[in-house]
Every structure is written in structure tokens, then in C-alpha cells.
Design an enzyme around this catalytic site. Structure first.
Site, mmCIF file in Angstrom:
data_model
loop_
_atom_site.group_PDB
_atom_site.id
_atom_site.type_symbol
_atom_site.label_atom_id
_atom_site.label_comp_id
_atom_site.label_asym_id
_atom_site.label_seq_id
_atom_site.Cartn_x
_atom_site.Cartn_y
_atom_site.Cartn_z
ATOM 1 N N ASP A 267 6.507 55.178 22.128
ATOM 2 C CA ASP A 267 5.303 54.560 21.556
ATOM 3 C C ASP A 267 5.513 53.115 21.118
ATOM 4 O O ASP A 267 4.871 52.631 20.179
ATOM 5 C CB ASP A 267 4.773 55.400 20.370
ATOM 6 C CG ASP A 267 4.468 56.824 20.782
ATOM 7 O OD1 ASP A 267 4.069 57.025 21.943
ATOM 8 O OD2 ASP A 267 4.634 57.732 19.941
ATOM 9 N N GLY B 264 1.989 58.955 26.411
ATOM 10 C CA GLY B 264 0.624 58.507 26.165
ATOM 11 C C GLY B 264 0.703 56.999 26.040
ATOM 12 O O GLY B 264 1.194 56.492 25.036
ATOM 13 N N THR C 1 5.955 67.915 22.742
ATOM 14 C CA THR C 1 4.533 67.659 22.958
ATOM 15 C C THR C 1 3.828 68.900 23.510
ATOM 16 O O THR C 1 2.617 68.886 23.716
ATOM 17 C CB THR C 1 4.345 66.495 23.948
ATOM 18 O OG1 THR C 1 5.010 66.844 25.172
ATOM 19 C CG2 THR C 1 4.932 65.206 23.410
ATOM 20 N N GLN D 208 8.670 57.435 27.114
ATOM 21 C CA GLN D 208 9.480 57.760 25.926
ATOM 22 C C GLN D 208 10.323 56.528 25.534
ATOM 23 O O GLN D 208 9.863 55.428 25.738
ATOM 24 C CB GLN D 208 10.357 58.998 26.161
ATOM 25 C CG GLN D 208 9.572 60.309 26.274
ATOM 26 C CD GLN D 208 8.925 60.533 27.610
ATOM 27 O OE1 GLN D 208 9.587 60.522 28.628
ATOM 28 N NE2 GLN D 208 7.630 60.762 27.623
#
Ligand code: GDP
Ligand code: IMO
Ligand code: MG
Length: 421
Positions: free
Chosen positions: A14, A41, A130, A223
């Protein structure tokens, strides 16, 4: 001969990879994802719109580029179809721009169940995955019992599926995990038909052909280095090689064909899921970082744990990845902070070290260096020269400690809020 430049996260994920890949894509002919799957994401913002990508490379919004899902990726047909149809609905045609490796592995409905069952069985030692079936799918790959994307074209596809599913179900029973996958399975087979509409290729040939023709390729990591299966804070990691070397195995490019390595980091640290986090803040400062930085999972909405920048961990990541250029994200989140701390060493059992330890459970006390906050809105700056002296001191300290220049500074989520030096 062109090279593959690699862009990857240096922390626990992230860091802002999606945004930066989108910003850098105009320099490249192709963008390729090399590992991970829908555990990722990646957020992109431009023209007042926000998109979150899971398996599709973040080069997809820049016209005329080839986007490749490489062999190192694990792909869930259901989530892929969801992602692809949402993009197509918003006017982005994928079929002529997206290619998928036949060697990428398929995430089956039972992989998701196994992920949940194994997490439940771990109790308080759970990883906080996740829940997308990532670990079980890579486990099957390494056990040589997995299914690859190319198999969807085979006459024996259904037969193989049933055999793999039966094996998974035996494990689920042994874990006393009750489930019902009938609906999910139906959806999965429909999504497999959707997947057949895409170009399924030997992506290693495609990528090397592009390089031979002098075209530049960008490899997009998912990641972050500290979640790497070999070098992360094991066992609190993901199941793939997130480090630079993963781009070689995940795309089929030789090490000598790797060019620049862009390492992305936040001006502070976050982590989602369990596992050690030496500079984690449990006080009001941690809450401020979370609130101002909107530190909630892009997909799961889970709260991200927040803390100060950790240079011990960052230097370790720079070493493993061979980073040639640093990219610093989200400094704007600390605009109002009076002081900012950075960990430069760890104290472990009374000994000081600047190494990331083998034993990640060891009680670590970070040694901090303190900096004066810049107390102004960095989003107003459009050139490096515009930045306040306190901010430049912070950036230059990181460069001096890591020995790598900070070439791009991001001061907001939008594509345009990016300063290239
Ligand atoms: P990724 O997984 O590495 O692509 O990162 P995520 O998308 O999961 O998380 C990064 C978040 O930070 C997203 O919500 C981005 O829109 C946002 N973001 C990226 N760069 C910046 C920045 O420089 N400043 C701020 N305030 N937000 C940013
Ligand atoms: P992007 O690409 C942050 C974390 C999970 C968990 C651990 C293992 O958006 O940066 P997994 O489902 O992979 O078996 O979970 O890894 N994790 C991530 N954390 N960003 C990600 O991706 C992540 N992908 C997995 O929270 O701790
Ligand atoms: Mg993310």
C-alpha cells in the site's frame, strides 16, 4: 536492447504503487504484473475519478499500451471478471490491450475456503490474510498440483478441476470447516468462459520480443518487500517473492535485462494484518496518520496500523531489491506535524543494530532521530525547489542514509500531484 524497469513496494504494501505506475506508464510500451493476485488493491485517481485495480496492471488507463498479467501471478476468474467488466463499463476497452500468461495459476473457489479454514485453525496466530486464497494457490503451484490459466482451453479441464477440488475438500473436512460453494462454483465456471475471450499467451516470449525490438517494459510489483516470502517478517508474509528478483521469475526475463529499480515508500509506515511492526504507534499520532492518510484497506476496508518511517527496514529493502531510484509518497499527510521521527537503529536485548533481525518476534526498541515538521501544505508545491527547508532536510536525510536518490515525490493521491526531480 531495452530493459525491464521494476517498480515495487519497499514496506508492507500500500505504498502507492498503482498511482506511480500510472504516472510512469507514458515512458513505456508495456506494463506487466509479475506476482501476487487479488490480494492487491492499487488505487489510481485522475480527472476526479478513483479506480482500484486488483489483478489488472496499473498501466491500463494510459492509451496505446500493452498490459500483461505475468506467469508469477495467481488469478481468480471471478474477481478478474468483476474488475474487467467494471472497467469496460466505464469505457475502457481491455480486450485489445490486456494479455494473460497461460502459466499464471488459477485461484479456485476451494482455495478461498482453504485460506479461511487455515486462518481459523491458526487462532490467535493467524496471519490476517486478505482471504483471497493466495497462500493455498501458491502452495498448489509449488506442490505441482495447481491449475494454470492455459488449462481452461484443455478438454480435460473439468476433470482436472474435479480432482483438485476433491483433494481440497478432504483438507477442508479435516479442518472441520463447513462451507457451501455451489453458487461460487457456478460463478467461477461462467467467469472462466469470460477469461477465454482474452488473449492467453506465453508472456515470456512477448516480453522478450518487446525488449529485443527496443521497447521499454515496466514490471509492476504487488505487496511490498517486507511481505516477501523469503525476506519478509516470516511467517507474517504473503506467499510470493515480492522483491526485485520476483520480476525475473514472474515474467521470464533474465537478471541482466533488469534496468532501473524504482523503490516506493511512504514518508511513514503502515501495515495491515498481523506481524511485527517495530515503529508502530499506539497513540494519538498513530490515529492522526490513519485519519489524515485515510489508512484503510483499498479493498477490505481494514484499518491499517500506522507508525514512523523505519530506515532499518527501508535500507534492508533497498539492499535486497537493488533500488536505483526512490519514490516517496504521502508526505502531505504529515503537513501539520510539529515533529517527525525516523528510526535509524534497533535496540534488541540491550544491543544496538542497524540490521533487520531474523527473529521478528524479538522485542525491538527503535532508536529515533527527530526532525522539525514543515508545517505547511506540500500540495501547493509543484517543483522540488518550492519545498520548505525542513522537508528538504527530511528527504536528504533519507537519501544520505540509503545512498539512493529520491527522484519522485508524491504529495496527493491524484496523478497530477507528483513532483519529478
Ligand atoms: P498500492 O497498493 O501500493 O497501490 O497503494 P494503495 O492504493 O493500497 O494505497 C495508497 C493510498 O494512498 C491510496 O488511497 C492512494 O490514493 C493514496 N495516495 C497515493 N499517493 C498519495 C499521496 O502522495 N498523498 C496522499 N495523501 N495520498 C496518496
Ligand atoms: P498491495 O499490492 C498490504 C498482507 C495481508 C496479510 C499478508 C498475507 O495493495 O500493496 P495474503 O492474502 O497475501 O496471503 O495475506 O499480506 N497483504 C497486503 N498488505 N497491501 C497488499 O497489497 C497486501 N497483500 C497482502 O494483509 O498480512
Ligand atoms: Mg494496496
Amino acid at each position: 536492447m531495452s530493459k525491464v524497469d521494476v517498480i515495487l513496494g519497499l514496506q508492507w504494501g500500500d505504498e502507492g504503487k498503482g498511482k506511480v505506475v500510472d504516472v510512469l506508464t507514458p515512458r513505456y510500451q508495456a506494463v506487466a504484473r509479475f506476482q501476487g493476485g487479488p490480494n492487491a488493491g492499487h488505487t489510481l485517481e485522475f480527472n476526479g475519478e478513483k479506480y482500484i485495480l486488483r489483478s489488472i496492471p496499473s498501466g491500463i488507463f494510459q492509451g496505446g499500451k500493452t498490459n500483461i498479467i505475468g506467469n508469477g501471478v495467481v488469478l481468480d476468474p471471478i474477481l478478474f471478471r468483476e474488475e474487467a467488466t467494471a472497467l469496460e463499463r466505464s469505457g475502457h476497452n481491455l480486450k485489445d490491450r490486456l494479455q494473460i500468461s497461460k502459466k499464471a495459476h488459477l485461484i479456485l473457489p476451494t482455495h478461498r475456503m482453504l485460506d479461511a479454514a487455515q486462518e481459523a485453525a491458526k487462532g490467535s496466530a493467524r496471519i490476517g490474510t486478505t482471504g483471497k486464497g493466495i497462500g493455498p494457490t501458491y502452495t498448489d503451484k509449488v506442490s505441482r498440483t495447481g491449475m494454470r490459466v492455459g488449462e481452461i482451453l484443455s478438454d480435460t479441464f473439468r476433470e482436472t478441476y474435479e480432482r483438485v477440488k476433491a483433494r481440497h475438500e478432504a483438507t477442508l473436512r479435516s479442518l472441520n470447516y463447513s462451507y457451501d460453494i455451489a453458487a461460487l462454483e457456478k460463478e467461477w465456471f461462467e467467469a472462466v468462459e469470460f477469461l477465454k475471450e482474452f488473449r492467453l499467451i506465453d508472456s515470456e516470449y512477448e516480453i522478450n520480443r518487446l525488449l529485443d525490438r527496443g521497447q521499454a517494459v515496466l514490471a509492476e510489483g504487488a505487496q511490498g518487500t517486507l511481505l516477501d516470502i523469503d525476506f519478509g517478517s516470516y511467517p507474517f508474509v504473503t506467499s510470493s517473492n515480492t522483491v526485485c528478483a520476483g520480476a525475473c521469475t514472474g515474467l521470464g526475463v533474465a537478471p541482466r535485462r533488469i534496468g532501473e529499480v524504482f523503490g516506493i515508500f511512504k514518508a511513514y509506515c503502515t501495515r495491515v494484518g498481523s506481524g511485527p511492526f517495530p515503529t508502530e504507534l499506539f497513540d494519538e499520532t498513530g490515529t492522526r496518520l490513519r485519519d489524515i492518510g485515510h489508512e484503510y484497506g483499498a479493498v477490505t476496508g481494514r484499518e491499517r496500523r500506522c507508525g514512523w518511517l523505519d530506515l532499518v527496514a527501508l535500507k534492508y529493502a533497498v539492499m535486497i531489491d537493488g533500488v536505483t531510484q526512490l519514490i516517496m509518497m504521502k508526505s502531505d499527510v504529515m503537513n501539520d506535524f510539529d515533529t517527525i521521527k525516523v528510526a535509524t537503529a534497533y535496540e534488541i536485548d540491550g544491543h544496538r543494530t542497524d540490521r533487520f533481525p531474523y527473529d521478528v518476534e524479538a522485542p525491538i526498541t527503535p532508536v529515533y532521530e527527530e526532525f522539525r515538521g514543515w508545517k505547511c501544505d506540500l500540495r501547493k508545491c509543484t517543483r522540488y525547489e518550492d519545498f520548505p527547508a525542513e522537508f528538504k532536510t527530511y528527504v536528504e536525510f533519507i537519501e544520505q542514509q540509503t545512498g539512493v536518490p529520491v527522484r519522485i515525490i508524491s504529495v496527493g493521491p491524484d496523478r497530477d500531484e507528483t513532483i519529478v526531480r
